[in-house]
Every structure is written in C-alpha cells, then in structure tokens.
Scaffold this motif. Structure first.
Motif, mmCIF file in Angstrom:
data_model
loop_
_atom_site.group_PDB
_atom_site.id
_atom_site.type_symbol
_atom_site.label_atom_id
_atom_site.label_comp_id
_atom_site.label_asym_id
_atom_site.label_seq_id
_atom_site.Cartn_x
_atom_site.Cartn_y
_atom_site.Cartn_z
ATOM 1 N N SER A 57 42.538 26.559 14.526
ATOM 2 C CA SER A 57 41.237 26.830 13.924
ATOM 3 C C SER A 57 40.736 28.231 14.264
ATOM 4 O O SER A 57 40.814 28.667 15.421
ATOM 5 C CB SER A 57 40.231 25.779 14.412
ATOM 6 O OG SER A 57 38.955 26.020 13.876
ATOM 7 N N SER A 100 38.162 29.198 9.032
ATOM 8 C CA SER A 100 38.302 27.774 8.753
ATOM 9 C C SER A 100 39.162 27.060 9.793
ATOM 10 O O SER A 100 39.963 27.673 10.507
ATOM 11 C CB SER A 100 38.920 27.583 7.363
ATOM 12 O OG SER A 100 39.257 26.240 7.116
ATOM 13 N N GLU A 101 39.002 25.752 9.838
ATOM 14 C CA GLU A 101 39.842 24.906 10.685
ATOM 15 C C GLU A 101 41.274 24.845 10.171
ATOM 16 O O GLU A 101 42.157 24.340 10.874
ATOM 17 C CB GLU A 101 39.259 23.489 10.749
ATOM 18 C CG GLU A 101 37.945 23.393 11.507
ATOM 19 C CD GLU A 101 37.384 21.986 11.519
ATOM 20 O OE1 GLU A 101 36.639 21.666 12.462
ATOM 21 O OE2 GLU A 101 37.683 21.201 10.581
ATOM 22 N N ASP A 102 41.524 25.368 8.965
ATOM 23 C CA ASP A 102 42.884 25.353 8.416
ATOM 24 C C ASP A 102 43.731 26.514 8.924
ATOM 25 O O ASP A 102 44.822 26.778 8.403
ATOM 26 C CB ASP A 102 42.845 25.356 6.882
ATOM 27 C CG ASP A 102 42.276 26.650 6.295
ATOM 28 O OD1 ASP A 102 41.971 27.576 7.064
ATOM 29 O OD2 ASP A 102 42.122 26.716 5.055
ATOM 30 N N SER A 103 43.224 27.239 9.949
ATOM 31 C CA SER A 103 43.926 28.350 10.616
ATOM 32 C C SER A 103 43.912 29.648 9.812
ATOM 33 O O SER A 103 44.585 30.607 10.183
ATOM 34 C CB SER A 103 45.387 27.985 10.945
ATOM 35 O OG SER A 103 45.460 26.807 11.705
ATOM 36 N N GLY A 122 34.487 21.952 4.380
ATOM 37 C CA GLY A 122 35.343 23.005 3.842
ATOM 38 C C GLY A 122 34.733 23.769 2.696
ATOM 39 O O GLY A 122 35.360 24.670 2.125
ATOM 40 N N SER A 133 46.346 35.054 6.936
ATOM 41 C CA SER A 133 47.090 33.958 7.547
ATOM 42 C C SER A 133 47.902 34.470 8.732
ATOM 43 O O SER A 133 48.501 35.551 8.665
ATOM 44 C CB SER A 133 48.021 33.331 6.506
ATOM 45 O OG SER A 133 48.757 32.277 7.065
ATOM 46 N N PRO A 156 39.441 27.158 1.241
ATOM 47 C CA PRO A 156 39.678 26.579 2.562
ATOM 48 C C PRO A 156 40.083 25.108 2.512
ATOM 49 O O PRO A 156 39.539 24.321 1.741
ATOM 50 C CB PRO A 156 38.330 26.757 3.261
ATOM 51 C CG PRO A 156 37.705 27.925 2.582
ATOM 52 C CD PRO A 156 38.128 27.820 1.152
ATOM 53 N N GLY A 157 41.051 24.759 3.364
ATOM 54 C CA GLY A 157 41.517 23.387 3.444
ATOM 55 C C GLY A 157 41.016 22.670 4.663
ATOM 56 O O GLY A 157 41.519 21.593 5.018
ATOM 57 N N GLY A 158 40.033 23.240 5.342
ATOM 58 C CA GLY A 158 39.457 22.625 6.536
ATOM 59 C C GLY A 158 38.005 23.039 6.700
ATOM 60 O O GLY A 158 37.484 23.864 5.927
#
Length: 429
Positions: A190, A165-168, A126, A185, A145-147
C-alpha cells in the motif's frame, strides 16, 4: 420448544399465604449499599466538559478521519469520515453548504486544489471524485485504483491530481478533463503517503513496503528507490517535503525519521529517538538562526550561509508518535536541520504529552506548532521556548486531523467523537 401447559394457568389470580413461606431473612438497613447524593440521578459519562471551540460541525454520523480548509476561502471547510460521507461547510455558519456523496466506504482523504476551485475526495472504496467548490456539484469520478485510497494531492500549479492506493500504485489524472494520465507502479505494498514537490517537478511516495520512491511525473520514470540500511526497516506512515523541493522527511512504524536528498536519493540525516511508530512529521516554513555560541534567534527572511561569522541557518522539523501503550510519555520533538550540511542535530526541545500525538501542523510561518492527541486535546506550542501556550478542549475522543483556515484565524480539528471543531488562533499568527 413449547413450554409445558399447567392447569394453574387457567385458575386466574393466585395468592400466597403464610404456609407458602419457606424461610424469613431479616435485613438491617446498615447492610444496604449507600447512594451518593451527588451521583444519584446523574451519569458520570455525561458530566459537563470544558469546550473552547468557536463552532461545532455535527453533520456526520460516525468517526471523522480527514479535514481540509480551502486555501482561498477563509470559511470553507471539507470533512470526511466513517459514515461514508463528506461535507462542505462554513465556519460559524450553522448550515452545511453541500454533501459529498457517492462513496461506498469511509471517506479517507480530502484535498483542495491550490486555486481553491476543486476538491478531491478519496475513499476506502477505491473511488476518487472531484467536486466544484462553488456549486458543490460532482465534476467527475476518476477510475483506475483497485484498492482503497490512502491520500490525494494536487499539483501546486494546476488541476492535476495524484492519489496513493492500497493496490500498491500511484495514480495521476487531469481533473479538468477527468482523464487518466499515468500510473506509477513499483511499490510492493500500500502507498501510504506521497506528494508533488512544491516546484511541481517531482513526485515522492512512501509505502508500507518500507521504501521511498522518487518519480518523474511527465515520463513516469522511477528516478530513485530508497530502501535498506540506513533507511527504514518497516513501512512508511508519513512524508513531508521541504519548501525548496530538495528534501523529503519520512516517518515509519519502526520509530525512526529519515531525511532524504530528493536529487541524489541519498539519506542525509536520521532520527532514532522514538521507540514507537511515527505518526506525523512536518517542516516549518520559518527560518531561524544560530550563532557560534548556540544562541537561537528568529530569522524569517531569505538567507544564505555565512561561515565567517559562524552563523548557521536552521529549519525546524517536528515529529510525533502515538502507537504506544497508554500511560507512556509521548513527545513531539523539534529538531534543528543545519541548512547546507543537511545534518539533523541534537533536539532543541521536546513537547511532553501524556498520550499519543496523532497529527501536527505548523501555523503558517509563525513559531507555533499545533499537535492533536489521543486524549482529545489540541495543543499550541512555542517552538523556541518549548512551552505549551494553549490547550484547546472540547473533543471527547482522539484527534485524527488538523487544518488551518486560509486567513490563519481558525484551526479545524476532526475526531473519532464524530465532530469537527473550530478553534480561534488569530493570536498566534
């Protein structure tokens, strides 16, 4: 558990005599397995393989996933991989320039800014970092980023950085100040691919939620969401944008390729020829022409449609598949896009591969397309004749990414075999 103690252990050496023989077995020499003289003392796995590379970088200690060549320095290359490290190194120079440190998981993506001054690195941890390419120093680490980071991309005319990112979410920063600018957002999974349009006015992102979203980078507004029939039914894997910033080409796990008008958000063309996941797509910057009789010729200049003489101008589009059982024939298709009508026509040629195609790149404005494959080979194709004009050997495992040097003299490939290799391609400019 302790072993039982026997008194015989204290009796020193013990010898066998004839009374200890239970049964004798006679073995004929012919019953023994033969040893091939050629195989004796040799390991088939270590048999010498052809190697066409001009230079090999072996600084990594694990699989390599990403490579980027500097757009301004013809010798500078960045690579990253599963050893949680990246390197800045130079073509045909044995020593690496500097190490990309700080990541706690695989370095999944690398990108140079358009002016070549900065390098962005993204990891599955991340973390996004920005590096000064002249000094090799870390300029800043970008938070948010959270992912894991799927990709990084620079604005075409500035030090604004974008990351999926994998956090969408999609994140944007000012790299000069290390400052957060915006978060986009809306995706439900992902964000697997994305980029600025070449004019820098729009952002296109694709997700594992099977949607393409088009954004205004200044306001953060989600201008269009492309989903449902006639678009992809499974997650997007790759995306590319035409040089005039009007069309987005996307590939998916569902084996289809769709072309979207960025301004209207409408699907204008579709390819459904593939039966396996699309791993890579690419627009050629080269323009060709086709007359009313279907005769193809090179036409790499500024152009306009001329309906009176039946001249249609075509952009070349390539796509490749790799997620299929070994042994099935794989293809990288070349499709003709009729400019102005935006309709993908019948395939003009296909390039057959025995194993999957994992990545592709066009060689500048030339007619040549390069594919990287599961079999470890790098192949150069003539897009007008569909001939394979060169096969580069050297890697011993699947190719993961390709990049072309700034002067287009060299092609750099990275592989799961843990090496980056440099191949000379000046003859194809």
């Amino acid at each position: 558990m302790k072993s039982p103690v026997h008194d015989e252990d204290d009796q020193g050496e013990v010898f066998l005599d004839e009374s200890d023989i239970i049964h004798e077995v006679t073995i004929d020499d012919e019953d023994l397995p033969d040893i091939d003289d050629d195989e004796a003392g040799s390991d088939p796995e270590n048999s010498e393989q052809p190697d066409d590379s001009e230079h090999i970088f072996t600084g990594h200690s694990g699989e390599l996933y990403t490579v980027a060549c500097s757009p301004t320095d013809a010798t500078l290359v960045a690579t990253g991989g599963g050893d949680d490290r990246g390197f800045l190194w130079r073509i045909n120079q044995g020593d690496w320039a500097s190490e990309i440190q700080g990541h706690k998981d695989s370095v999944s993506s690398l990108a140079f800014s358009t002016d070549g001054q900065l390098l962005a690195s993204g990891g599955f941890d991340g973390l996004v970092q920005v590096w000064d390419t002249s000094s090799g120093d870390c300029k800043c680490a970008l938070e948010g980023p959270g992912g894991g980071i799927e990709w990084v991309s620079w604005h075409p005319r500035g030090h604004v950085l974008l990351a999926g990112s994998e956090d969408s979410a999609v994140w944007m920063w000012n790299a000069d100040r290390g400052a957060y600018l915006n978060m986009f957002s809306g995706h439900g999974s992902s964000v697997t691919c994305g980029d600025f349009t070449p004019d820098g006015k729009t952002i296109c992102t694709g997700s594992d939620d099977a949607t393409l979203r088009i954004w205004n980078p200044k306001s953060g507004e989600n201008i269009h969401v492309i989903r449902g029939h006639p678009y992809h039914t499974e997650g997007l894997t790759c995306l590319t944008i035409s040089a005039d910033s009007t069309l987005a080409l996307t590939g998916s796990k569902d084996g289809s390729v769709h072309m979207v008008n960025i301004t209207t958000g409408k699907v204008v063309s579709s390819l459904v020829s593939h039966t396996d996941s699309i791993e890579c797509v690419g627009f050629s910057p080269r323009v060709i022409s086709e007359d009313s009789d279907g005769v193809i010729s090179d036409f790499n200049e500024q152009y306009s449609m001329d309906a009176d003489n039946g001249l249609g101008l075509l952009a070349l589009v390539a796509s490749g598949v790799s997620r299929a059982p070994l042994g099935l024939q794989q293809e990288a298709w070349i499709r003709n896009l009729l400019s102005g009508i935006c309709n993908i026509r019948h395939p003009r040629c296909s390039f057959d591969h025995e194993d999957g195609v994992t990545c592709l790149t066009w060689l500048g404005t030339s007619r040549y397309l390069v594919t990287g494959c599961v079999d470890g080979k790098v192949r150069v194709w003539d897009s007008l004749s569909s001939d394979c004009v060169r096969t580069f050997s050297g890697h011993t495992d699947a190719i993961q990414a390709l990049s072309v040097s700034a002067n287009q003299d060299f092609l750099v490939s990275v592989s799961l075999d843990g090496t980056a290799r440099v191949f000379e391609i000046a003859e194809f400019r």
